[in-house]
Design a protein around this motif. Structure first.
Motif: not given
Ligand code: FES
Ligand code: FES
Length: 180
Positions: A14, A33, A38-41, A79, A81, A85, A120
């Motif tokens: 990112n 993760r 980065l738990t959006g994946t 990712t 995130e 954003s 996502p």
């Protein structure tokens, strides 16, 4: 390789370079993760079938459950995130997939998510399809492009509609001017 059997590697995630110590068997999804937080994946099937773990890897759509973390050394990863954003001040490279935040808004409008587990991956895959289709976007092309991403909740209609809606509008109005 470090003395404990882990590998040291650097990845741009990112827009920021980060260093990690990873086990040889760790997947890229696990690194994102568990080590990068980065738990959006999401991790669903862990065998490349559901698309929940989709990320952007050196500009390409990739299933991060199918890659070992060590394969990502010196690569550029984005990712959800980072893609969804506004960029932080210290970000060193521009954010790709500029249409993704708009697609996320369309998902909300069109009830294209329920549990959100697939979202996502759908947003990343959907934006790539939308950008690739340009003026030739239609439902069939979007359905074909999203066929590797599974959603167990929505029935897909709102997802497909959102991609067509956003990228049809972008193509007919590339400057993003609001209609009078
Ligand atoms: S978890 Fe990677 S494709 Fe399903
Ligand atoms: S919204 Fe639940 S899996 Fe797609």
């Amino acid at each position: 390789m470090s003395g404990t059997g882990t590998h040291q590697l650097s990845i741009s995630i990112n827009g920021r370079h980060e260093n990690f110590d990873v086990e040889p068997r760790s997947t890229l999804a696990e690194l994102l993760r568990e080590q990068a937080g980065l738990t959006g994946t999401k991790i669903g099937c862990e065998q490349g079938s559901c698309g929940a773990c989709t990320i952007l890897f050196d500009g390409e759509q990739v299933r991060s459950c199918l890659m070992f973390a060590v394969q990502a050394a010196d690569s550029e990863v984005w990712t959800i995130e980072g893609l969804a954003s506004p960029p932080p001040e210290n970000q060193t490279s521009p954010t790709p997939l500029a249409g993704l935040p708009e697609l996320a808004e369309a998902f909300k409008r069109n009830h294209a998510l329920q549990c959100g587990f697939c979202t996502p991956g759908m947003l990343i895959a959907g934006t790539l399809i939308g950008e690739a289709c340009g003026g030739a976007i239609n439902e069939e092309r979007v359905k074909e492009g999203l066929s590797g991403n599974i959603c167990r909740c929505t029935g897909y209609q709102g997802i497909v509609q959102s991609v067509v809606e956003v990228f049809e509008l972008k193509t007919s109005n590339p400057a993003g001017e609001k209609p009078q």
